[in-house]
Design a protein around this motif. Sequence first.
Motif, PDB file in Angstrom:
ATOM      1  N   GLN A 111      44.978   4.361 -45.688  1.00 39.99           N
ATOM      2  CA  GLN A 111      45.919   3.215 -44.908  1.00 39.99           C
ATOM      3  C   GLN A 111      47.080   2.613 -46.051  1.00 39.99           C
ATOM      4  O   GLN A 111      47.598   2.473 -45.217  1.00 39.99           O
ATOM      5  CB  GLN A 111      44.815   2.351 -44.386  1.00 39.99           C
ATOM      6  N   ASN A 112      46.466   1.927 -46.693  1.00 37.53           N
ATOM      7  CA  ASN A 112      47.986   1.621 -47.557  1.00 37.53           C
ATOM      8  C   ASN A 112      48.767   2.801 -47.683  1.00 37.53           C
ATOM      9  O   ASN A 112      50.033   2.260 -48.351  1.00 37.53           O
ATOM     10  CB  ASN A 112      47.459   0.784 -48.604  1.00 37.53           C
ATOM     11  N   LEU A 113      48.371   4.050 -48.540  1.00 35.07           N
ATOM     12  CA  LEU A 113      49.119   5.353 -48.653  1.00 35.07           C
ATOM     13  C   LEU A 113      50.466   5.578 -47.307  1.00 35.07           C
ATOM     14  O   LEU A 113      50.998   5.090 -47.959  1.00 35.07           O
ATOM     15  CB  LEU A 113      47.817   6.361 -49.153  1.00 35.07           C
ATOM     16  N   LEU A 114      49.324   5.709 -46.059  1.00 34.05           N
ATOM     17  CA  LEU A 114      50.077   5.890 -44.877  1.00 34.05           C
ATOM     18  C   LEU A 114      50.738   4.571 -44.946  1.00 34.05           C
ATOM     19  O   LEU A 114      52.228   4.938 -44.532  1.00 34.05           O
ATOM     20  CB  LEU A 114      49.089   5.630 -44.202  1.00 34.05           C
ATOM     21  N   SER A 115      50.820   3.576 -45.095  1.00 38.25           N
ATOM     22  CA  SER A 115      51.703   2.319 -44.386  1.00 38.25           C
ATOM     23  C   SER A 115      53.203   2.187 -45.770  1.00 38.25           C
ATOM     24  O   SER A 115      54.249   1.821 -45.151  1.00 38.25           O
ATOM     25  CB  SER A 115      51.304   0.508 -45.402  1.00 38.25           C
ATOM     26  N   MET A 116      52.684   2.372 -46.918  1.00 41.78           N
ATOM     27  CA  MET A 116      53.760   3.379 -47.789  1.00 41.78           C
ATOM     28  C   MET A 116      54.671   3.911 -46.851  1.00 41.78           C
ATOM     29  O   MET A 116      55.580   4.389 -47.683  1.00 41.78           O
ATOM     30  CB  MET A 116      53.220   3.478 -49.492  1.00 41.78           C
ATOM     31  N   ALA A 117      54.203   5.012 -46.805  1.00 34.98           N
ATOM     32  CA  ALA A 117      55.448   6.008 -45.412  1.00 34.98           C
ATOM     33  C   ALA A 117      55.659   5.484 -44.325  1.00 34.98           C
ATOM     34  O   ALA A 117      56.208   5.826 -43.387  1.00 34.98           O
ATOM     35  CB  ALA A 117      55.037   7.649 -45.387  1.00 34.98           C
ATOM     36  N   SER A 118      55.705   4.146 -44.077  1.00 34.16           N
ATOM     37  CA  SER A 118      55.701   3.359 -43.555  1.00 34.16           C
ATOM     38  C   SER A 118      55.486   3.922 -41.635  1.00 34.16           C
ATOM     39  O   SER A 118      55.553   3.789 -40.454  1.00 34.16           O
ATOM     40  CB  SER A 118      57.959   3.402 -42.672  1.00 34.16           C
ATOM     41  N   ALA A 119      53.828   4.319 -41.764  1.00 34.78           N
ATOM     42  CA  ALA A 119      52.252   4.904 -40.936  1.00 34.78           C
ATOM     43  C   ALA A 119      51.494   4.798 -40.390  1.00 34.78           C
ATOM     44  O   ALA A 119      51.239   4.243 -42.059  1.00 34.78           O
ATOM     45  CB  ALA A 119      52.762   6.701 -41.123  1.00 34.78           C
ATOM     46  N   GLU A 120      51.798   4.879 -39.593  1.00 33.44           N
ATOM     47  CA  GLU A 120      50.218   4.271 -39.435  1.00 33.44           C
ATOM     48  C   GLU A 120      48.988   4.868 -39.361  1.00 33.44           C
ATOM     49  O   GLU A 120      47.767   4.989 -39.148  1.00 33.44           O
ATOM     50  CB  GLU A 120      49.842   3.357 -38.505  1.00 33.44           C
ATOM     51  N   THR A 121      49.188   6.442 -38.968  1.00 32.14           N
ATOM     52  CA  THR A 121      48.147   7.484 -38.787  1.00 32.14           C
ATOM     53  C   THR A 121      48.567   8.639 -38.972  1.00 32.14           C
ATOM     54  O   THR A 121      50.001   8.755 -39.535  1.00 32.14           O
ATOM     55  CB  THR A 121      47.865   7.247 -36.823  1.00 32.14           C
TER      56      THR A 121
END
Length: 164
Positions: A111-121
């Motif tokens: 979840q946090n790695l995705l957030s680093m790419a400004s993504a949720e899924t």
Amino acid sequence: TWGKDLPPGKLVMMETSEACRAKYGDNHARGLTCLEARAHMAIMNRTDWTWLMVVDDDEYVFVDHVIEQLRHRNPADRVILGWPGCGNCSKSNKVERRGMCGGAGYLVSRQNLLSMASAETAPVSAAKQEAFFSEFMQEPDSGWCDVRFGCVAQAHGLILEKME
């Protein structure tokens, strides 16, 4: 030796990249940062994991200890686990934030790695992956992939926390 008991597919080695080598050199300094950013881009699109541990190839991991530590963690918590305090994430000479230190490795939830790419899924769009890559390769401290990872994480509101 420490990875021999991991289930198939759970130990992922960074792949070489001709694009990284051509632009930044081999797997040192910015070349290694490029490889790590590309590895993160690939793994963020997988859905079969909750936590990612990034370690150098000369590290020994006590897998049972890591699993026990993560048992008490919520992957939704906005933290990166490792050994914070290296480098300088500030664009000035004044040190306001530091990144992750590499010797201990670090752990990030999916979840946090995705957030680093400004993504949720997943899958993460090509545009968001390219923005993630571009941010990862920016100064300061892009010559140290672990430090830079911590800098990017903090830029996305994540907290660097020491893992016991």
